[in-house]
Design an enzyme around this catalytic site. Sequence first.
Site, PDB file in Angstrom:
ATOM      1  CG  HIS A  82     -27.485  35.139  46.403  1.00 16.68           C
ATOM      2  ND1 HIS A  82     -26.668  35.860  45.547  1.00 16.68           N
ATOM      3  CD2 HIS A  82     -28.634  34.535  45.829  1.00 16.68           C
ATOM      4  CE1 HIS A  82     -27.150  35.438  44.442  1.00 16.68           C
ATOM      5  NE2 HIS A  82     -28.310  34.710  44.510  1.00 16.68           N
ATOM      6  CG  ASP A 161     -25.726  30.748  37.921  1.00 18.78           C
ATOM      7  OD1 ASP A 161     -26.838  30.092  38.104  1.00 18.78           O
ATOM      8  OD2 ASP A 161     -25.694  32.072  38.063  1.00 18.78           O
ATOM      9  NE  ARG A 168     -32.884  27.510  36.932  1.00 15.78           N
ATOM     10  CZ  ARG A 168     -32.425  28.202  38.001  1.00 15.78           C
ATOM     11  NH1 ARG A 168     -31.394  28.932  38.383  1.00 15.78           N
ATOM     12  NH2 ARG A 168     -33.183  28.433  39.137  1.00 15.78           N
ATOM     13  CB  SER A 183     -28.348  29.019  40.415  1.00 15.41           C
ATOM     14  OG  SER A 183     -28.468  30.531  40.026  1.00 15.41           O
ATOM     15  CE  LYS A 187     -25.718  33.460  41.519  1.00 14.86           C
ATOM     16  NZ  LYS A 187     -26.724  33.156  40.336  1.00 14.86           N
TER      17      LYS A 187
HETATM   18  N1  URA Z   1     -30.960  33.298  42.708  1.00 17.59           N
HETATM   19  C1  URA Z   1     -29.960  32.846  41.906  1.00 17.59           C
HETATM   20  O1  URA Z   1     -28.915  33.434  41.994  1.00 17.59           O
HETATM   21  N2  URA Z   1     -30.137  31.516  41.362  1.00 17.59           N
HETATM   22  C2  URA Z   1     -31.407  31.021  41.448  1.00 17.59           C
HETATM   23  O2  URA Z   1     -31.691  29.815  40.886  1.00 17.59           O
HETATM   24  C3  URA Z   1     -32.384  31.585  42.193  1.00 17.59           C
HETATM   25  C4  URA Z   1     -32.420  32.837  42.748  1.00 17.59           C
END
Ligand code: URA
Length: 434
Positions: A82, A161, A168, A183, A187
Amino acid sequence: MRAVDIIANKRAGKAHSREELEFWINGVVNGTIPDYQITAWLMAVCLKGMNFDETAILTELIAKTGTVLDLSSIADFVLDKHSSGGVGDKITLILIPLMAACGGKIAKLSGRGLGHTGGTIDKLESIKGFNTNLTIENFIEQVKKIGCAIASQTSDLAYADKKFYELRDVTATVDCLPLITSSIVSKKVASGANVIVLDVKCGDGAIVKTKDEAEKLSTIMVEVAKRLNRSITAVISSMEEPLGHNIGNALEIIESVEVLKGRGAKDLVDLTFELGSILLTKSHRTETKEEAVELMKSKIADGSALNKFRELIKAQNGDDSCIDDYKKLPKASIIEPLKAEKAGYLKKIKTYELAVACKILGAGREKKTDSIDHAVGVVLNKKVGEKIDLEEKLVDIYANDKEKLAIAEKMLAEAFVITEEPVSPEPLIYKVIE
Ligand code: URA
């Protein structure tokens, strides 16, 4: 308990108890807390912060607002990656097929653009027919069969999220460490992989701008993940200039294919190898990072990484002929060069401004409901540190609308800082935290 009191507590800088956070997340999920209260709370968290315990509890609760995938039927080690978000960051498109070509099993759930940063799902949708909406069963089946899948985060995974993310994006509450941590880590916990690497971007084009902040974010994410029994490695990498040369959805597909064909820009290749070698060593595919790099190089050289990308596109109903013929991807009607007004060395690319210019061209969304133009963006002709002649091309701007092009052109003209003295670029990788 009332939602308004929870907002007031955070506004006053108080730490939330587990009970408060449970009440809050339940309200977000069952719809009893309206969007205006959610956004007031998000802003209060941005302004007043959260301590480590609050952040860990929030992450745990968000991860539980949907299915927590069990990927153990795929393999002993399932990989995931990620990024905290960057400009021209197409590493997922390269790394996922590359890991599968190296024998790994990699299951990637991705998002759309956030703030000024791009999103993998938007990029993949440049490919005709590409289906990013896989059911969880199909997602798992595909990883078992071909070693990789990239799908859109479904609403039944870390639902809270998804809700926070959309709000956001449009309420200036993206750059906040506890919100980013909860966040991303929620995930990753819900996605079910057990070997996870995070690419934490830092610099002008990133969500977090300074090395200190990126280190703080990485440490919190790694520690919160440990508390939730997940092992995560965070790589802090520079976003002081875009990654590679192409920024924009279809343009980034082209550049990813180029990397898989063995013609990649150095920064893209180096970062892919850094992240890939962590995944390959942690999953015991190779013993050392050096062996991992050799393995990845060989899978690019013999064409198997590119073939895996082709397999991935086909498995998700996409038209893989775009790999051989880039004209099959959306194409901009205008390609306009921007030339240097003085000679010297490229000292800085104002990456945030460049990303905003791409958004104005149509590569990203201003509002949740906006559609995007997959063809537009920019292609850099120069990277930081390179020598520039007077009138030499800095970028090609890809546009479909003359008015938008004029605005973007003005912004881009300001985004390149040229000096007379030679410049040494920042290192690409600052630190690895685990
Ligand atoms: N990527 C994400 O999944 N969430 C965030 O808050 C920032 C970057």
